[in-house]
Design a protein around this motif. Structure first.
Motif, PDB file in Angstrom:
ATOM      1  N   HIS A   1      15.801   0.479  -4.269  1.00 18.26           N
ATOM      2  CA  HIS A   1      15.589   0.808  -2.866  1.00 18.26           C
ATOM      3  C   HIS A   1      14.105   1.030  -2.574  1.00 18.26           C
ATOM      4  O   HIS A   1      13.603   0.681  -1.494  1.00 18.26           O
ATOM      5  CB  HIS A   1      16.402   2.060  -2.492  1.00 18.26           C
ATOM      6  CG  HIS A   1      16.333   2.401  -1.044  1.00 18.26           C
ATOM      7  ND1 HIS A   1      16.698   3.635  -0.547  1.00 18.26           N
ATOM      8  CD2 HIS A   1      15.920   1.677   0.031  1.00 18.26           C
ATOM      9  CE1 HIS A   1      16.533   3.642   0.765  1.00 18.26           C
ATOM     10  NE2 HIS A   1      16.061   2.476   1.145  1.00 18.26           N
ATOM     11  N   LYS A   2      13.370   1.579  -3.505  1.00 15.57           N
ATOM     12  CA  LYS A   2      11.933   1.800  -3.326  1.00 15.57           C
ATOM     13  C   LYS A   2      11.192   0.505  -2.991  1.00 15.57           C
ATOM     14  O   LYS A   2      10.188   0.517  -2.271  1.00 15.57           O
ATOM     15  CB  LYS A   2      11.328   2.391  -4.606  1.00 15.57           C
ATOM     16  CG  LYS A   2      11.660   3.834  -4.875  1.00 15.57           C
ATOM     17  CD  LYS A   2      10.945   4.293  -6.149  1.00 15.57           C
ATOM     18  CE  LYS A   2      11.258   5.724  -6.503  1.00 15.57           C
ATOM     19  NZ  LYS A   2      10.555   6.162  -7.733  1.00 15.57           N
ATOM     20  N   LYS A   3      11.700  -0.608  -3.513  1.00 14.07           N
ATOM     21  CA  LYS A   3      11.006  -1.894  -3.360  1.00 14.07           C
ATOM     22  C   LYS A   3      11.226  -2.525  -1.987  1.00 14.07           C
ATOM     23  O   LYS A   3      10.588  -3.534  -1.681  1.00 14.07           O
ATOM     24  CB  LYS A   3      11.474  -2.866  -4.443  1.00 14.07           C
ATOM     25  CG  LYS A   3      11.203  -2.391  -5.869  1.00 14.07           C
ATOM     26  CD  LYS A   3      11.705  -3.398  -6.885  1.00 14.07           C
ATOM     27  CE  LYS A   3      11.429  -2.932  -8.309  1.00 14.07           C
ATOM     28  NZ  LYS A   3      11.912  -3.912  -9.331  1.00 14.07           N
ATOM     29  N   HIS A   4      12.125  -1.968  -1.178  1.00 14.61           N
ATOM     30  CA  HIS A   4      12.457  -2.591   0.097  1.00 14.61           C
ATOM     31  C   HIS A   4      11.719  -1.948   1.272  1.00 14.61           C
ATOM     32  O   HIS A   4      12.100  -2.159   2.430  1.00 14.61           O
ATOM     33  CB  HIS A   4      13.969  -2.498   0.346  1.00 14.61           C
ATOM     34  CG  HIS A   4      14.811  -3.087  -0.742  1.00 14.61           C
ATOM     35  ND1 HIS A   4      14.431  -4.174  -1.481  1.00 14.61           N
ATOM     36  CD2 HIS A   4      16.037  -2.713  -1.220  1.00 14.61           C
ATOM     37  CE1 HIS A   4      15.378  -4.468  -2.365  1.00 14.61           C
ATOM     38  NE2 HIS A   4      16.349  -3.594  -2.232  1.00 14.61           N
ATOM     39  N   ARG A   5      10.687  -1.200   0.994  1.00 15.78           N
ATOM     40  CA  ARG A   5       9.968  -0.487   2.057  1.00 15.78           C
ATOM     41  C   ARG A   5       9.511  -1.453   3.160  1.00 15.78           C
ATOM     42  O   ARG A   5       8.933  -2.503   2.899  1.00 15.78           O
ATOM     43  CB  ARG A   5       8.750   0.237   1.470  1.00 15.78           C
ATOM     44  CG  ARG A   5       7.959   1.062   2.494  1.00 15.78           C
ATOM     45  CD  ARG A   5       6.896   1.919   1.814  1.00 15.78           C
ATOM     46  NE  ARG A   5       7.521   2.914   0.945  1.00 15.78           N
ATOM     47  CZ  ARG A   5       7.995   4.076   1.377  1.00 15.78           C
ATOM     48  NH1 ARG A   5       7.913   4.384   2.664  1.00 15.78           N
ATOM     49  NH2 ARG A   5       8.538   4.929   0.526  1.00 15.78           N
ATOM     50  N   GLY A   6       9.797  -1.067   4.402  1.00 15.57           N
ATOM     51  CA  GLY A   6       9.367  -1.846   5.552  1.00 15.57           C
ATOM     52  C   GLY A   6      10.316  -2.949   5.979  1.00 15.57           C
ATOM     53  O   GLY A   6      10.094  -3.585   7.010  1.00 15.57           O
ATOM     54  N   VAL A   7      11.392  -3.192   5.214  1.00 14.83           N
ATOM     55  CA  VAL A   7      12.335  -4.262   5.554  1.00 14.83           C
ATOM     56  C   VAL A   7      13.264  -3.786   6.669  1.00 14.83           C
ATOM     57  O   VAL A   7      13.829  -2.695   6.604  1.00 14.83           O
ATOM     58  CB  VAL A   7      13.160  -4.684   4.316  1.00 14.83           C
ATOM     59  CG1 VAL A   7      14.127  -5.799   4.686  1.00 14.83           C
ATOM     60  CG2 VAL A   7      12.235  -5.132   3.193  1.00 14.83           C
TER      61      VAL A   7
END
Length: 286
Positions: free
Chosen positions: A148-154
């Motif tokens: 989930h950390k990697k989806h920032r701004g999506v």
């Protein structure tokens, strides 16, 4: 919620198609051809509400995805993709869309980004404790949060597209298993997809009969029959035994509809007429 139950009361003048159109109008859904209304038949199996027949009695329907395209992320409208994403979430939570832990964690991470926004450790932990998206989720919490950390701004809309992209690559994507026995008495499951008729043993696909290879599909009582182009003789017809005639006919009808939806416009009319036939039924998909 695309799984909200809809009660239909007796009215001989209302056709199934009229009611379906009212439901789609309420949802402001334009790409309605991918969806359908499903209800429990008196025999116990689930069947689709037929659009050309009147509503004969009170029934309880579910509005769900009926036709799964090979790449749902390419659907034109955001609302349609959103409803497909809801279907994937439902199938994931009830265990019908099985996958390995990595895929499950990735799917849930996209769901969290869509529902909660950017990663927040405390919020994620609380949310995963309160809501279960996949079976055995408690063993995947750390992996889900890391992804989930990697989806920032999506955005939520883009999350739906990413969710569908992961889901469409899973072996059980779009699969609705129908229990049967093969010619040797082995327990198997039959399923129909955009590509043809599939045979599963458990969750493992053991055979694929593409539309191009199938010469004819039919049913006789509770026996579902497949004739292939490279096996034209009657004795080489593949035969599967299902629980009852009603169950067998229901699966055959689903094959008719899937073939018509994904392949009918691509094939000559003479081939279309011969491919899907049966004894004792005049069902035609429109």
């Amino acid at each position: 919620n695309n799984h909200k139950k809809i009660k239909i009361f007796k009215d001989q003048k209302v056709l199934g198609g009229d009611f379906f159109n009212k439901v789609c109008g309420h949802l402001k859904l334009l790409e309605k051809e991918y969806f359908g209304l499903e209800f429990r038949h008196h025999g116990g199996s689930y069947v689709w509400l037929e659009l050309l027949k009147p509503l004969a009695k009170q029934i309880t329907c579910k509005f769900i995805v009926k036709f799964f395209p090979p790449d749902p992320g390419q659907l034109k409208r955001g609302l349609t993709r959103y409803l497909f994403a809801l279907q994937i979430k439902q199938d994931l939570s009830n265990g019908s869309l099985t996958c390995n832990d990595n895929s499950a964690a990735l799917l849930v991470s996209h769901i969290l980004q869509s529902e909660l926004g950017d990663y927040d450790e405390e919020l994620d932990c609380h949310h995963l404790e309160m809501k279960q998206y996949v079976p055995n989720q408690e063993y995947l919490d750390h992996k889900i949060m890391k992804l989930h950390k990697k989806h920032r701004g999506v955005s939520p809309g883009d999350c739906d597209i990413q969710l569908l992209e992961v889901a469409r690559k899973l072996d059980m994507y779009s699969i609705r298993p129908h229990p049967a026995h093969d010619g040797e008495g082995m327990r198997i499951n039959l399923a129909v997809t955009h590509s043809g008729v599939l045979v599963f043993q458990g969750n493992t696909k053991i055979n694929t009969f593409s539309w191009a290879k199938i010469r004819k599909l039919s049913f006789k009582r509770k026996h579902f029959l497949i004739k292939l182009h490279d096996k034209p003789s009657c004795k080489d017809t593949l035969e599967f035994c299902m629980a009852s005639r009603d169950v067998c006919k229901s699966f055959w009808k689903m094959c008719v509809e899937y073939h018509a939806f994904f392949r009918l416009a691509e094939e000559p009319k003479t081939i279309q007429k011969k491919l899907l036939s049966c004894k004792g039924s005049r069902f035609r998909y429109r």
